[in-house]
Enzyme design. Structure first.
Site, short mmCIF file in Angstrom:
data_model
loop_
_atom_site.label_atom_id
_atom_site.label_comp_id
_atom_site.label_asym_id
_atom_site.label_seq_id
_atom_site.Cartn_x
_atom_site.Cartn_y
_atom_site.Cartn_z
N ASP A 281 33.57 8.95 -32.57
CA ASP A 281 34.58 8.37 -31.68
C ASP A 281 34.16 8.30 -30.18
O ASP A 281 33.07 8.89 -29.89
CB ASP A 281 36.09 9.18 -31.57
CG ASP A 281 37.18 8.46 -31.32
OD1 ASP A 281 36.98 7.33 -30.63
OD2 ASP A 281 38.48 8.77 -31.60
C1 BGC Z 1 39.88 5.98 -29.88
C2 BGC Z 1 39.45 5.40 -31.12
C3 BGC Z 1 39.18 4.07 -30.44
C4 BGC Z 1 38.07 3.99 -29.45
C5 BGC Z 1 37.46 3.03 -28.82
C6 BGC Z 1 39.20 6.28 -28.70
O1 BGC Z 1 39.79 6.89 -27.64
O2 BGC Z 1 40.40 7.50 -30.45
O3 BGC Z 1 40.47 5.41 -31.88
O4 BGC Z 1 38.54 3.17 -31.44
O5 BGC Z 1 38.68 5.04 -28.41
O6 BGC Z 1 38.55 2.25 -28.19
#
Ligand code: BGC
Length: 765
Positions: A281
Site C-alpha cells: 500500500d
Molecule cells: C490506500 C489504497 C490506495 C492507495 C493509492 C492508499 O492510501 O490505502 O487503498 O489504493 O492509497 O491511492
C-alpha cells in the site's frame, strides 16, 4: 499519498543509470528471463520501486520523486496513483496504476482540466446486490474506463471485513462476511480483467480500522485470521486469478503485512497458488528490503530511501539475488500483459453516458428496503415534501482514494422530478438556499481535504416550515446522510447515532404528517451502518440507499416509484445499539506515544497502536446469531414489494462424500415482479472446535420473477465449505457429525432446513 512529510528528510538517492543505448534485446512475452539477465542491479532496483506519486497542486516537496529524472516524464493523466519505472533500452515501458473501488480516480488539485469518470456505487452497495452478474458489470465499467484512459491496473476491489460499524473505509468494503466479500470481489475482478486491465485486490489483510492505520498492530488468533480475515482473499484469488494484490498498512501479530513472508509467500503464493504480483500500500511498511524478501514485489508509490535500502541490501547480500530476480520477473510478467506494453490505442474518451446508465441500474439493485408500512411504492401523482440536505446534495461516495471526479451527480430532488413526481416548492427552495449558502463555505480544495472532507451541517428545521409543508404535500421524505473516508474512523455520537437536529426533525415530521394521515419515508444516504432502533417507529418506510454513485437520485426514485422492485439485502448486521457490537469494547485500539525520534505526520497523524480482535471468529452475525443478541436488522435482511415462497430443499445425498448439492424452488407469490436473494447457511457440528450458529456458504439472486413464476436454484458445497481452521493441526478440518443446511431470505428468516451427515473427520491440508 500520505506518509508525505515523513519522507522529506530522506537523502535523495539517484542511481545514476546513465542513458544507455537501445539494446538489441527487447522485452517480449517469452524472453522475460533473458531480459532479467541483461538488467543491471540498478535497473532491477528501479523496477521494484515505483516512480513516486505526483498530485498536481500538492505542496512542493510533499511527495518528492523517487528519482529526480522521473520528474521529466509526464504522466498519461495528472493525478493517477502511481507508475512503475521504464527501462527503455530493453523495451520495458512504465505502466500506470490508479484507484479505485467506486470509479477511476485522479487526484488533481489544480482541477485544470479534470478527466471525468463514472462514479459507480460504493462497494457496500455493490455487495448488497448479492448479484455476481451485476457486480461483474460494475467491474466492466471500471475496466473499460481504465482502458480508454490508458491505465493498466485499477487498485480495486477493496474488501476488508467490516468488523466494526465505525470502520472509516467500510463504505469501500463489501461485508462482515468473508464468503460474500470474496465472491463479490471475484466478480468485480473478472469484470475488470475481462477488459485486459489488471486489478489489485486489497488490503491484505486484517486492515479493518483507519485510526493510526500505518502503525496499527492487529492482534488476531490464527483461526480468526484464516476463517474471517483471509478467507475472502483466498476465495477471490482462487476464483478470479487477480493480476496483483496490495498488502495493507497494518501489522499482524507484530509483523508488517508487507514484510510478512508467512502471509505473502507461504499462504498467498504456496498455499493458494497466487501467480500475480504483490505491491505495498502507498508508503507502507518499514524496510523495503525485508518487504522484497517476504515476496512483496513492488514498493508503491516508491520512495528514494526504498531504492537505496534495496540497492544496499542486494549489494551486501542480505537481500538475495534470487528474491530480487523473482520480484523483477513478476513485475515484467505484469508489464507484458499490460495495455501499455501491448500498445493499446486508448481514446481518452470512455463512454461515460452508457456507463452512467449501467451504474444507475446497479445502484437500484443494491438498495435495501428496511421498512415499509404500506408507504411504498409512492403513488405516481404524489407531491412530496423533501427534507434533509442530502436530498438536494447527495453524497455519491466516500472520500480518499475511493473518491471519483465526476461530471455531475443526480440528487434525490432531481431524481424524483425526473420520475414525474412533484416537489413541495417551499421546502425545496428553503433547502436549496441553505445548501447553496453552506457550500460557499467549502474550503478551496487542498491536499489536506483528502483526509478531512467537508460536510454541510444538517439544517435545523422550524416546526412552522413542516406544518406548512404538510398542508401542501401528500408525503414527506427525509434523507439522512453520512460521509466517511480514508484515514479516519467514524464516531458514535452524531454519526453512528443521529444528531439532535436529525432526531428533532424526524420527530416533528412524524407528528405533523401522521396527524394528517400522511406517510413519512426515510432515505439513508450513508456508507455504513447507523443506529435505527430508537427512531424507526417514527417512520413508515426506510430505504437504505447507501452512497449510490453519480446516478444516485435517479436510482432512489426508481425504487420509490416502484419502477424497480427493491432486491438488495444487508451485508452487515445493524445492531440495536453500538455497544451491542462485540468489537465495540476494543475499537479503534490502544494508542502508544511516539518512539524517540519518531515524527508525527501532519497530514495523516499516526501513532504506534494496537488492536486486539478478541471477538475472534464471532464477527457480525456469527456473534449476534450464536449469542442470540437481538438486532435492529439482521445480516441478509431486505424487503421487496412482492413475496416469495420457498419450496422444500432437495439434497442429492444424506451423506457427504466429496460434495453435496441442495436444490430449492423459489416462487413469486405476490402481485408484482421481483427478485429474491436466496441465502444458504450451514450449521456445522461442534466437535473439538466451537462453531458459530450458522455461516453463509452460498447465495444466489433469482432472475426477475413475474407473479406466480418460479425458479429452481442449486447450491453445491464442497469439503472446504464444511471445514473450520484448527490451529493445533495447522489445517482445515471438517468434523464428523450432523450438518444442517438452512435456506432463507436472511440469516434469521430461514424458510427450509435439511440435514446431512459426515461419517469421519476430514483434514484438508
Ligand atoms: C490506500 C489504497 C490506495 C492507495 C493509492 C492508499 O492510501 O490505502 O487503498 O489504493 O492509497 O491511492
Amino acid at each position: 499519498m500520505k506518509k508525505s512529510l515523513l519522507i522529506i528528510g530522506f537523502a535523495c538517492f539517484n542511481l545514476m543509470v546513465s542513458a544507455q543505448e537501445k539494446s538489441t534485446l527487447q522485452l517480449n512475452k517469452s524472453n522475460v528471463k533473458q531480459v532479467i539477465k541483461a538488467l543491471t542491479l540498478e535497473e532491477k532496483v528501479k523496477l521494484v520501486v515505483g516512480m513516486g506519486m505526483y498530485i498536481p497542486g500538492a505542496p512542493a516537496g510533499l511527495l518528492p520523486p523517487n528519482d529526480p529524472e522521473d520528474d521529466k516524464i509526464a504522466p498519461k493523466i495528472p493525478g493517477t496513483s502511481g507508475r512503475t519505472h521504464a527501462v527503455t533500452r530493453l523495451g520495458i515501458p512504465s505502466i500506470t496504476l490508479s484507484d479505485g473501488p467506486a470509479g477511476i480516480h485522479f487526484l488533481d488539485l489544480t482541477n485544470a482540466k479534470p478527466k471525468y469518470a463514472t462514479a459507480i456505487p460504493i462497494g457496500t452497495l455493490l455487495a448488497s446486490t448479492w448479484d455476481t452478474i451485476m457486480t461483474q458489470k460494475a467491474g466492466e465499467i471500471l475496466g473499460r474506463e481504465a482502458k480508454e484512459y490508458g491505465i493498466d491496473i485499477v487498485l480495486t476491489p477493496a474488501f476488508n471485513i467490516q468488523r466494526n460499524p465505525l470502520g472509516g473505509r467500510n463504505f469501500e468494503y463489501y461485508s462482515e462476511d468473508p464468503f460474500l466479500s470474496g465472491t463479490i470481489a471475484a466478480a468485480v475482478t473478472n469484470g475488470i480483467q475481462k477488459q485486459g486491465i489488471g486489478v489489485s485486490v486489497k488490503h491484505f489483510a486484517a486492515n479493518n480500522t483507519e485510526t493510526n492505520r500505518m502503525k496499527l498492530n492487529t492482534i488476531v488468533s490464527e483461526r480468526a485470521l484464516r476463517e474471517i480475515y483471509l478467507k475472502g482473499f483466498e476465495i477471490a484469488v482462487k476464483k478470479s486469478n487477480p493480476w496483483t494484490l496490495m498488502t495493507s498498512y497494518n501489522l499482524i501479530n507484530g509483523i508488517y503485512t508487507s514484510e510478512s513472508k508467512d502471509l505473502i509467500t507461504n499462504i498467498l503464493r504456496k498455499e493458494w497458488g497466487f501467480r500475480g504480483l504483490v505491491m505495498s500500500d502507498w508508503f507502507a511498511g518499514q524496510n523495503a528490503a525485508l518487504s522484497l524478501s517476504a515476496g512483496n514485489d513492488l514498493q508503491m508509490p516508491g520512495r528514494p530511501d526504498q531504492t537505496q535500502t534495496i540497492f544496499n541490501a542486494a549489494k551486501k547480500g542480505s537481500l538475495s539475488m534470487t528474491d530480487l530476480d523473482a520480484s523483477v520477473e513478476r513485475v515484467l510478467n505484469l508489464i507484458v500483459k499490460s495495455i501499455t506494453f501491448n500498445k493499446y490505442n486508448y481514446s481518452n474518451k470512455p463512454d461515460l453516458t452508457a456507463n452512467a446508465a449501467v451504474s444507475r441500474t446497479i445502484a437500484s439493485e443494491g438498495m435495501v428496503l428496511l421498512k415499509n408500512d404500506k408507504a411504498l411504492p409512492l403513488p405516481k401523482s404524489s407531491t412530496i415534501a423533501l427534507f434533509g440536505n442530502a436530498s438536494y446534495d447527495i453524497i455519491a461516495g466516500g472520500t480518499g482514494s475511493g473518491d471519483v471526479v465526476k461530471k455531475y451527480t443526480i440528487s434525490l430532488d432531481e431524481g424524483l422530478v425526473n420520475s414525474g413526481f412533484k416537489l413541495q416548492q417551499n421546502t425545496k427552495s428553503i433547502y436549496e438556499d441553505y445548501v447553496k449558502y453552506e457550500n460557499t463555505k467549502r474550503p478551496v480544495p487542498s491536499f489536506m481535504d483528502v483526509f478531512n472532507p467537508f460536510t454541510i451541517k444538517e439544517m435545523p428545521v422550524k416546526t412552522e416550515m413542516i406544518t406548512a409543508a404538510v398542508a401542501k404535500s401528500d408525503v414527506a421524505i427525509i434523507t439522512i446522510s453520512r460521509l466517511s473516508g480514508e484515514s479516519k474512523d467514524r464516531k458514535v455520537a452524531d454519526d453512528f447515532n443521529l444528531t439532535d437536529t436529525e432526531k428533532q426533525t424526524l420527530q416533528t415530521l412524524s407528528e405533523s404528517f401522521h396527524a394528517q394521515n400522511k406517510k413519512v419515508i426515510v432515505v439513508i444516504n450513508a456508507g455504513g451502518v447507523i443506529e435505527m432502533e430508537s427512531w424507526s417507529h417514527l417512520t413508515d418506510a426506510i430505504l437504505m440507499a447507501w452512497q449510490p454513485g453519480m446516478e444516485g437520485g435517479n436510482a432512489i426514485a426508481d425504487i420509490l416509484s416502484g419502477k424497480v422492485n427493491p432486491s438488495g439485502k444487508l451485508t452487515a448486521t445493524f445492531p440495536i445499539a453500538y455497544l451491542d457490537v462485540p468489537s465495540s469494547q476494543n475499537f479503534p485500539g490502544k494508542q502508544f506515544p511516539l518512539k524517540e525520534g519518531e515524527i508525527l505526520d501532519p497530514v495523516m497523524p499516526t501513532y504506534p497502536a494496537e488492536i486486539t480482535y478478541d471477538d475472534d471468529i464471532y464477527v457480525g452475525y456469527r456473534y449476534f446469531n450464536t449469542k442470540k443478541v437481538k438486532t435492529a436488522y439482521e445480516f441478509g435482511f431486505g424487503l421487496s414489494y412482492t413475496q416469495f415462497a420457498y419450496g422444500d430443499i432437495k439434497l442429492n445425498s444424506t451423506d457427504f462424500k466429496d460434495k453435496i448439492t441442495a436444490t430449492i424452488s423459489i416462487k413469486n407469490t405476490g402481485k408484482v415482479a421481483g427478485k429474491e436473494v436466496v441465502q444458504l447457511y450451514l450449521t456445522a457440528p461442534t466437535g473439538k472446535l466451537k462453531k458459530p450458529a450458522e455461516e453463509l456458504k452460498g447465495f444466489a439472486k433469482t432472475k426477475l420473477l413475474q407473479p406466480n413464476e418460479s425458479q429452481t436454484i442449486s447450491f453445491t458445497l464442497t469439503q472446504s465449505e464444511l471445514a473450520s481452521y484448527d490451529p493445533t493441526l495447522s489445517s482445515w478440518i471438517a468434523e464428523a457429525g450432523k450438518y444442517t443446511i438452512k435456506i432463507g431470505a436472511s440469516s434469521l428468516d430461514i424458510n427450509q432446513t435439511k440435514e446431512f451427515g459426515l461419517k469421519k473427520d476430514r483434514v484438508l491440508k
